[in-house]
Design a protein around this motif. Structure first.
Motif, PDB file in Angstrom:
ATOM      1  N   SER A  66      33.788 -21.513 -18.955  1.00  9.96           N
ATOM      2  CA  SER A  66      33.428 -20.146 -19.270  1.00  9.96           C
ATOM      3  C   SER A  66      34.601 -19.238 -19.465  1.00  9.96           C
ATOM      4  O   SER A  66      35.826 -19.620 -18.898  1.00  9.96           O
ATOM      5  N   PRO A  67      34.742 -18.185 -20.370  1.00  5.69           N
ATOM      6  CA  PRO A  67      35.795 -17.403 -20.367  1.00  5.69           C
ATOM      7  C   PRO A  67      35.967 -16.215 -19.283  1.00  5.69           C
ATOM      8  O   PRO A  67      37.035 -15.735 -19.497  1.00  5.69           O
ATOM      9  N   LEU A  68      35.229 -16.284 -18.464  1.00  2.12           N
ATOM     10  CA  LEU A  68      35.514 -15.568 -17.188  1.00  2.12           C
ATOM     11  C   LEU A  68      36.571 -16.232 -16.355  1.00  2.12           C
ATOM     12  O   LEU A  68      36.584 -17.378 -16.417  1.00  2.12           O
ATOM     13  N   PRO A  69      37.323 -15.402 -15.833  1.00  2.06           N
ATOM     14  CA  PRO A  69      38.285 -15.795 -14.904  1.00  2.06           C
ATOM     15  C   PRO A  69      37.884 -16.341 -13.664  1.00  2.06           C
ATOM     16  O   PRO A  69      36.397 -16.055 -13.094  1.00  2.06           O
ATOM     17  N   GLY A  70      38.621 -17.057 -12.841  1.00  2.87           N
ATOM     18  CA  GLY A  70      38.059 -17.683 -11.491  1.00  2.87           C
ATOM     19  C   GLY A  70      38.012 -19.185 -11.488  1.00  2.87           C
ATOM     20  O   GLY A  70      37.157 -19.584 -12.238  1.00  2.87           O
ATOM     21  N   LEU A  71      38.843 -19.490 -10.822  1.00  2.00           N
ATOM     22  CA  LEU A  71      39.126 -21.392 -10.615  1.00  2.00           C
ATOM     23  C   LEU A  71      38.613 -21.886  -9.283  1.00  2.00           C
ATOM     24  O   LEU A  71      38.751 -22.894  -9.345  1.00  2.00           O
ATOM     25  N   GLU A  72      38.044 -20.868  -8.552  1.00  2.64           N
ATOM     26  CA  GLU A  72      37.481 -21.446  -6.971  1.00  2.64           C
ATOM     27  C   GLU A  72      36.438 -20.638  -6.385  1.00  2.64           C
ATOM     28  O   GLU A  72      36.639 -19.204  -6.740  1.00  2.64           O
ATOM     29  N   ALA A  73      35.600 -21.002  -5.739  1.00  2.00           N
ATOM     30  CA  ALA A  73      34.589 -20.352  -5.155  1.00  2.00           C
ATOM     31  C   ALA A  73      33.924 -21.209  -4.170  1.00  2.00           C
ATOM     32  O   ALA A  73      33.910 -22.291  -3.997  1.00  2.00           O
ATOM     33  N   ALA A  74      33.091 -20.226  -3.250  1.00  2.00           N
ATOM     34  CA  ALA A  74      32.216 -20.992  -2.279  1.00  2.00           C
ATOM     35  C   ALA A  74      30.873 -20.198  -2.352  1.00  2.00           C
ATOM     36  O   ALA A  74      31.160 -18.957  -2.406  1.00  2.00           O
ATOM     37  N   GLY A  75      29.936 -20.958  -1.727  1.00  2.00           N
ATOM     38  CA  GLY A  75      28.595 -20.340  -1.734  1.00  2.00           C
ATOM     39  C   GLY A  75      27.519 -21.369  -1.660  1.00  2.00           C
ATOM     40  O   GLY A  75      27.869 -22.321  -0.959  1.00  2.00           O
ATOM     41  N   TRP A  76      26.463 -21.295  -2.572  1.00  2.55           N
ATOM     42  CA  TRP A  76      25.386 -22.025  -1.998  1.00  2.55           C
ATOM     43  C   TRP A  76      24.997 -22.728  -3.512  1.00  2.55           C
ATOM     44  O   TRP A  76      24.864 -21.904  -4.546  1.00  2.55           O
ATOM     45  N   VAL A  77      24.586 -23.816  -3.418  1.00  5.33           N
ATOM     46  CA  VAL A  77      23.900 -24.503  -4.638  1.00  5.33           C
ATOM     47  C   VAL A  77      22.695 -23.608  -4.993  1.00  5.33           C
ATOM     48  O   VAL A  77      21.813 -23.788  -4.253  1.00  5.33           O
ATOM     49  N   ALA A  78      22.529 -23.246  -6.214  1.00  7.39           N
ATOM     50  CA  ALA A  78      21.438 -22.331  -6.675  1.00  7.39           C
ATOM     51  C   ALA A  78      20.568 -23.178  -7.637  1.00  7.39           C
ATOM     52  O   ALA A  78      19.378 -23.011  -7.412  1.00  7.39           O
ATOM     53  N   ALA A  79      21.012 -24.178  -8.185  1.00 14.06           N
ATOM     54  CA  ALA A  79      20.406 -25.181  -9.199  1.00 14.06           C
ATOM     55  C   ALA A  79      21.051 -26.338  -9.643  1.00 14.06           C
ATOM     56  O   ALA A  79      22.493 -26.313  -9.448  1.00 14.06           O
ATOM     57  N   VAL A  80      20.605 -27.587  -9.892  1.00 12.78           N
ATOM     58  CA  VAL A  80      21.367 -28.635 -10.226  1.00 12.78           C
ATOM     59  C   VAL A  80      20.832 -29.056 -11.614  1.00 12.78           C
ATOM     60  O   VAL A  80      20.022 -28.878 -11.906  1.00 12.78           O
ATOM     61  N   GLY A  81      21.720 -29.635 -12.358  1.00  2.16           N
ATOM     62  CA  GLY A  81      21.514 -30.139 -13.792  1.00  2.16           C
ATOM     63  C   GLY A  81      21.059 -31.427 -13.592  1.00  2.16           C
ATOM     64  O   GLY A  81      20.995 -32.469 -12.773  1.00  2.16           O
ATOM     65  N   PRO A  82      20.496 -32.252 -14.688  1.00  5.60           N
ATOM     66  CA  PRO A  82      20.071 -33.531 -14.786  1.00  5.60           C
ATOM     67  C   PRO A  82      21.228 -34.733 -14.461  1.00  5.60           C
ATOM     68  O   PRO A  82      22.254 -34.300 -14.619  1.00  5.60           O
ATOM     69  N   GLY A  83      20.620 -35.653 -13.634  1.00  2.00           N
ATOM     70  CA  GLY A  83      21.641 -36.413 -12.968  1.00  2.00           C
ATOM     71  C   GLY A  83      22.382 -36.246 -12.094  1.00  2.00           C
ATOM     72  O   GLY A  83      23.254 -37.140 -11.270  1.00  2.00           O
ATOM     73  N   VAL A  84      22.293 -35.063 -11.197  1.00  4.12           N
ATOM     74  CA  VAL A  84      23.015 -34.699 -10.100  1.00  4.12           C
ATOM     75  C   VAL A  84      22.473 -35.188  -8.914  1.00  4.12           C
ATOM     76  O   VAL A  84      21.320 -35.390  -8.700  1.00  4.12           O
ATOM     77  N   THR A  85      23.246 -36.058  -7.922  1.00  4.12           N
ATOM     78  CA  THR A  85      22.823 -36.748  -6.956  1.00  4.12           C
ATOM     79  C   THR A  85      23.179 -36.440  -5.705  1.00  4.12           C
ATOM     80  O   THR A  85      22.934 -36.624  -4.530  1.00  4.12           O
ATOM     81  N   LYS A  86      24.394 -35.637  -5.523  1.00  9.33           N
ATOM     82  CA  LYS A  86      25.103 -35.320  -4.555  1.00  9.33           C
ATOM     83  C   LYS A  86      24.566 -34.136  -3.813  1.00  9.33           C
ATOM     84  O   LYS A  86      24.868 -33.910  -2.606  1.00  9.33           O
TER      85      LYS A  86
END
Length: 331
Positions: A66-86
């Motif tokens: 992403s061209p937006l700044p910001g290299l770390e964050a905390a929050g909640w998983v909102a959606a997962v892409g294909p193949g995500v298992t964790k």
């Protein structure tokens, strides 16, 4: 029940290279996670020096980030892409991001996210990834710091510095730091530094030589500090460079490096491969998250700003008056 993410979100964009004033609120499309990626609803985002470098046009994001700044964050998983298992929607996570943290939603590879440590608030969790990934990979892996060794960190009152002091102390190293005011030196010593050197009043080279030299030095200053760091190292010492606030060039007599068997190394985190960052995340889960949960390592929070005041947060960071981390609140 977790609601699906909206189509658009509020974010902070870099309108043009420049000072903090070029950070502008915008409305953009919420990103969609690809294979192996998760979408995070951001509660808090950490503010870091690389964000300011990107804002100034000196640290371009990777082509796929992403061209937006910001290299770390905390929050909640909102959606997962294909193949995500964790992860699954609703999980609380803190994550290293390729970019885009100054926004209500951000994407990251699933392996770059970690569970929020037990007993840690989301605000504190947002301040863990960038510094913990950086310190562990550079001090413990590249620098090979071990219990009983002498460790010197420059900028001890910074986010990196406050993390490095606590992490090194937790593994049993003797810790020294430099800082630019009595208040900052006191903060470093309160976190576990044996001695904090006010670089306006005292020469860190003399201090470290009197102790027998540093086995590992973590430096983000560069410039004439490079020569001075070499002088401050013990024989077979390791200098680890992670930034160059005073310049990346220095004249150095490599005969001393050879005769004293010194190691000069360094790295930047963002350009490393996803696999490398995933490996660091596994190290943090095994070695660092237990420190956080025991309370031997906690982020030091200097100040909190709402997302819309990201420019003020950057001005605070660049004033060099802060002690610890600066964080943006989104939720």
């Amino acid at each position: 029940m977790t609601l699906p993410p909206p189509h658009t979100m509020q974010a902070i964009a870099i309108s043009e290279p420049g000072g903090p004033e070029v950070l502008k609120p915008v409305e953009v499309t919420v990103p969609v996670p690809n294979h192996g990626e998760i979408l995070i609803r951001v509660a808090y985002a950490g503010v870091n020096r690389p964000d300011a470098l990107q804002r100034a046009g000196l640290y371009a994001p990777p082509p796929t980030a992403s061209p937006l700044p910001g290299l770390e964050a905390a929050g909640w998983v909102a959606a997962v892409g294909p193949g995500v298992t964790k992860w699954q929607p609703g999980d609380r996570v803190t994550a290293l991001l390729p970019g885009g943290g100054y926004a209500e939603y951000a994407i990251t590879p699933e392996d770059h996210a970690l569970p929020v440590p037990e007993g840690i608030a989301l605000r504190d969790a947002a301040c863990l990834p960038e510094t913990c990934f950086t310190v562990w990979s550079n001090v413990m892996i590249r620098g090979g710091l071990r219990a009983g060794e002498r460790f010197l960190v420059h900028g001890g009152a910074s986010g990196i510095g406050t993390t490095a002091i606590q992490m090194a102390r937790a593994i049993g190293a003797r810790v020294f730091a430099t800082a630019g005011s009595p208040e900052k030196c006191a903060a470093c010593e309160a976190l576990g530094a044996e001695k904090a050197v006010n670089y306006h009043d005292e020469d860190f080279v003399k201090v470290m030589k009197a102790e027998g030299g540093a086995h590992v030095i973590l430096d983000m200053v560069g410039g004439d500090y490079i020569q001075r760091n070499v002088k401050a190292l013990a024989d077979e010492g390791r200098l680890v460079q992670i930034a160059f606030l005073q310049g990346s060039k220095a004249e150095l007599n490599f005969a001393e490096v050879m005769m004293r068997r010194l190691t000069l190394t360094g790295s930047t985190l963002r350009p490393q491969s996803d696999l490398a960052k995933a490996r660091y995340a596994r190290h943090l889960a095994k070695h660092v998250w237990p420190m956080v949960e025991r309370g031997t390592l906690r982020p030091v929070i200097d100040s909190e700003f709402p997302l819309i005041e990201a420019a003020a947060a950057h001005a605070r960071m660049e004033s060099n008056a802060h002690i610890g981390k600066i964080v943006l609140k989104l939720a």
